[in-house]
Enzyme design. Sequence first.
Site, PDB file in Angstrom:
ATOM      1  N   CYS A 182       0.806  -1.232   0.000  1.00 15.94           N
ATOM      2  CA  CYS A 182       0.000   0.000   0.000  1.00 15.94           C
ATOM      3  C   CYS A 182       0.833   1.273   0.000  1.00 15.94           C
ATOM      4  CB  CYS A 182      -0.934   0.002   1.203  1.00 15.94           C
ATOM      5  SG  CYS A 182      -2.102  -1.366   1.178  1.00 15.94           S
ATOM      6  N   HIS A 318      -2.029   8.176   6.134  1.00 17.44           N
ATOM      7  CA  HIS A 318      -2.375   6.893   5.528  1.00 17.44           C
ATOM      8  C   HIS A 318      -3.833   6.586   5.885  1.00 17.44           C
ATOM      9  CE1 HIS A 318      -1.557   3.131   3.598  1.00 17.44           C
ATOM     10  NE2 HIS A 318      -1.896   2.426   4.670  1.00 17.44           N
ATOM     11  N   HIS A 356      -9.683   3.038   0.208  1.00 26.35           N
ATOM     12  CA  HIS A 356      -8.248   2.763   0.249  1.00 26.35           C
ATOM     13  C   HIS A 356      -7.814   2.207  -1.106  1.00 26.35           C
ATOM     14  CE1 HIS A 356      -4.318   1.747   1.332  1.00 26.35           C
ATOM     15  NE2 HIS A 356      -4.508   0.745   2.195  1.00 26.35           N
ATOM     16  N   SER A 621       4.010  42.333 -60.712  1.00 25.03           N
ATOM     17  CA  SER A 621       4.389  43.730 -60.964  1.00 25.03           C
ATOM     18  C   SER A 621       5.227  44.261 -59.796  1.00 25.03           C
ATOM     19  CB  SER A 621       3.139  44.570 -61.212  1.00 25.03           C
ATOM     20  OG  SER A 621       3.467  45.855 -61.680  1.00 25.03           O
TER      21      SER A 621
END
Length: 977
Positions: A182, A318, A356, A621
């Site tokens: 994790c 966390h 999570h 021209s």
Amino acid sequence: MPENSQSPRPSGPLIAITGIGCRLPGGVDSPTALWDAMVRGESLLSPVRGERWEQMSSQLHPEQRPEQPWTIGVIDDIEAFDHQAFSIPAHEAAQLDPQQRMVLEVVVEALNDAGLPPSSLAGSRTGVWTGSACFDQGLMTMQPGRLQRMTTMAGAAMAMLANRVSYHLNLRGPSMNVDTACSASGTALHLARQSLLLGEVDTAIVIGVNLMQFSGITAGFVDGGVIATDGMCRPFDEDGKGYVRAEATAALVLRRLDAAQESRDRVYALVRGSAANCDGYSPAGLYAPNPSVHLELLKQAYDSAGMDPAHVDYVQCHGTGTKAGDSSEGRALARVLAPGREGPLVIGSVKSLIGHTEGASGVVGVIAAALSLYHATIPPTACHETIRSTLKRLPLRVPTAPEPWPQTGRPRTAGVSAFGLGGSNVHIVLEQAPEPVAEDADDTAARPRLIPVSALSEPRLRDLAAAWAPVLADSTDLGRAASTAQHRRDHHPVRAAVVAESPQQAAAALTALGEGRSHPALVGPAGAPSQPGRLVWMFAGQGSQHADMARACHAELPVFREALEEARAALAAHLGRQPWRPGEPIPDFETAQHAIWLTQVAQAATWRHWGYVPDAVIGHSLGEVAAAHAAGALSLDDAARVVAARSALLAELEPVGGLLVTDLTAERAEEVIAAHGRVGTLVAAAYNAPDTTVLSGPEEPLEELRAALDAQGVFTRRVPNDVPAHSPSVAPLTARLAAALDGIAPRGSDVVFHSTAEAAVVDGAALDAAYWARQLRSPVRFTDALAQAVDDGATVLELGGRSTLGRGATATLAERGTDAAVVSAGDADRGDHAALLDQLAALHTRGHSPARWPEPVRSPVRLPVRWDHGQLSDTAAAAPTLAEALTVSEPDPATVLEALVHLVADTLGITPEEVDVDRSPIDLGLSSVAMIGLRDLFHEAHPALSTFGVRLLFDPTVTLTQLSEAILDHCHGVPVG
């Protein structure tokens, strides 16, 4: 921004977060959508429904199949993938881990958010770090007894999460997947930061991904008691019963701050420090946190950041919602970050909102913290009511409503924690970005802006334009949007552009493009060739002047203004007076000649500034003078000398006569002159188009002829400020002009000069005084010269105050059968700056992209990325067709060939119409890997083809037609030769 003397910055460069991309539960698909959800503070979690739940539950052991669907944070459609955008064949894409597919798209979204065109990184020292612990694809596909292919193995390999990004974007830095459970993506960011600090890479792409396909893993977590039984993720809450699994794909773009500031990138936050460690032996077991190691991690991280831990304002924790995890994390934060602080430490977790996301959670947490710093707001933690009893006595606080960031006199700071199952931990320290560099006042001025838009196909282009339109409508700074579209997006083959002066006008033009309608501010759409043809500059002559000529460009374009003023000074030196300046009237022939030449010189300088160089020039021209200078044959001083002398001499004829534009062919013009008895008095002075001839001569006979032609219904128009140019009236002036130009020094040039006086290529060194004397009297053989100058695939760019040659040039080339494009000068009422940008837009849509865009590089605007999410089948769409074609009793060879063509087209990422059946697969461009994939599809289409090897596929002499015949023979028992 004030600096804190007690928190010196760490040594080495600072790392900036410049781009964010994300796909999260609840339909969150951008940093804006994520921030809106964070501020609302309402959980996005809900029970899994429909086909997704049927798929999940069908995989479970009967004993573990729940009565009610699990609550999981799922992404709406993990199968969606735009395989054509990455040139991945459908049959290969169908076998890829959805993580690989979604990562590719989200990385491109993050790069676009950062204002980095993906193609700009090709071959660069850009590294890719992915963090993922989800190996579901491998569990599902690498089963014993299942037929395995090369694509099956590559589709399941975790290393391919990073390597596929590096491959498709051609990135040359480190490329790796990190699995620390994790904390995986947080650890990936830590490694990427180190690589940036060491100078190993200049740009780092950090990705976190977690897509759940195999339900057995969730069942195992449920069995372990870590999943919240109430389906709510409540970090640090007394009622927290565990966490809720969730899916995510998130990407960050990191660059060193000095480079980001130089590029005027948006900087969300700075990564000021980071640290990673491991729990080692944890007394409570492998899956339990080690509190003392968490303390060490925090100290290391803030030492790395050179920051007093007491100065961190907020921690994105966390925070999974488990009792043991929350308690351990909270105690460590209180021990290290609370001492010396005024008031409690503010903590929270985005997991309360989306669940999570496991291996992706580190990057998701960093994104949440970075957005909080960027918006100077601390977000609430959803579902939180009462802090856990184990944390009540600690100086910690969990907000339940959005709060303004506290004013401390220091830069805003935040920490982010990620802990991995098994003990791998990381903590990242973020800091408020420096204030962006102020935009130059001229950058925000109201003026025409060019907004290019492009895609791989016209339907995709329309879809993208429709998505951009509301963004532009809500914009308050059209210049930033134009700068983003010009500098910060890739330019694909199907292109259009909007030239607008207001966001509303730009939005209306984009809406029209999205609906397949035209609009005055819209150029295109058109398909840009991969190799654009030659570029021919075409300079108009008398009649291209108008009252507002060059006014806006002179005021708004510095390069144009400087070039025009330099040319004015050169012309003044030969006139003995100051010539015309934009904004002044054009009352006579001589002024008109000066204005035309000055405008063309300034336009040519502007085109060169934008990176355009002509392969050839042609002038009408007077236009030949500017053409000769643009080719490099005449210096600016010599060109000014020609214009000054030529215009002064011709001005003497202003009372004598003039020019008459007609819709007569060259032959018919001669007949009309003869019929009116004016041979030798009136002449055809210029052949401008197959049906446009300009007559010249004295006033009285010219007007008589005009009246007669009008009576016959012939179109006629007098040229403003005209003289009887290129007629016998001019003959007495030629010797005087040659004398006046004696001593000019023309020179050779690599740019081809196509003379309209001689209807031939003339070497630049031959453009001497004698040439200009002849040119004064010779008729303008424009059509003949243009036909010689322009070949198939060329683009003709008209330079002049307004278009006088564009229609005639188009008609001339069409009559001669030349497939070329003419980009005409604009109309007088469009405004000369807008008209010039219209031409630039037209060149770009035809593949002539500028080397330097008109807009300066500014901070990016979020312009949406659009994908074509067709559903992927288990095999290529054409494989069943091939199978059906081969299993009937009498297969139709044409049907088999058609199926084969579709397979090859899919593999190559082209349309079936583009496949040449008289070429071999290898000659068409199929790689060896693609050949193997094609062989696999043959095997799936018919049992007899299981022994059909790749020998014929790799034989460059075997065409697709012959290959289809061989397949038919093989399936019906005829030996393949």
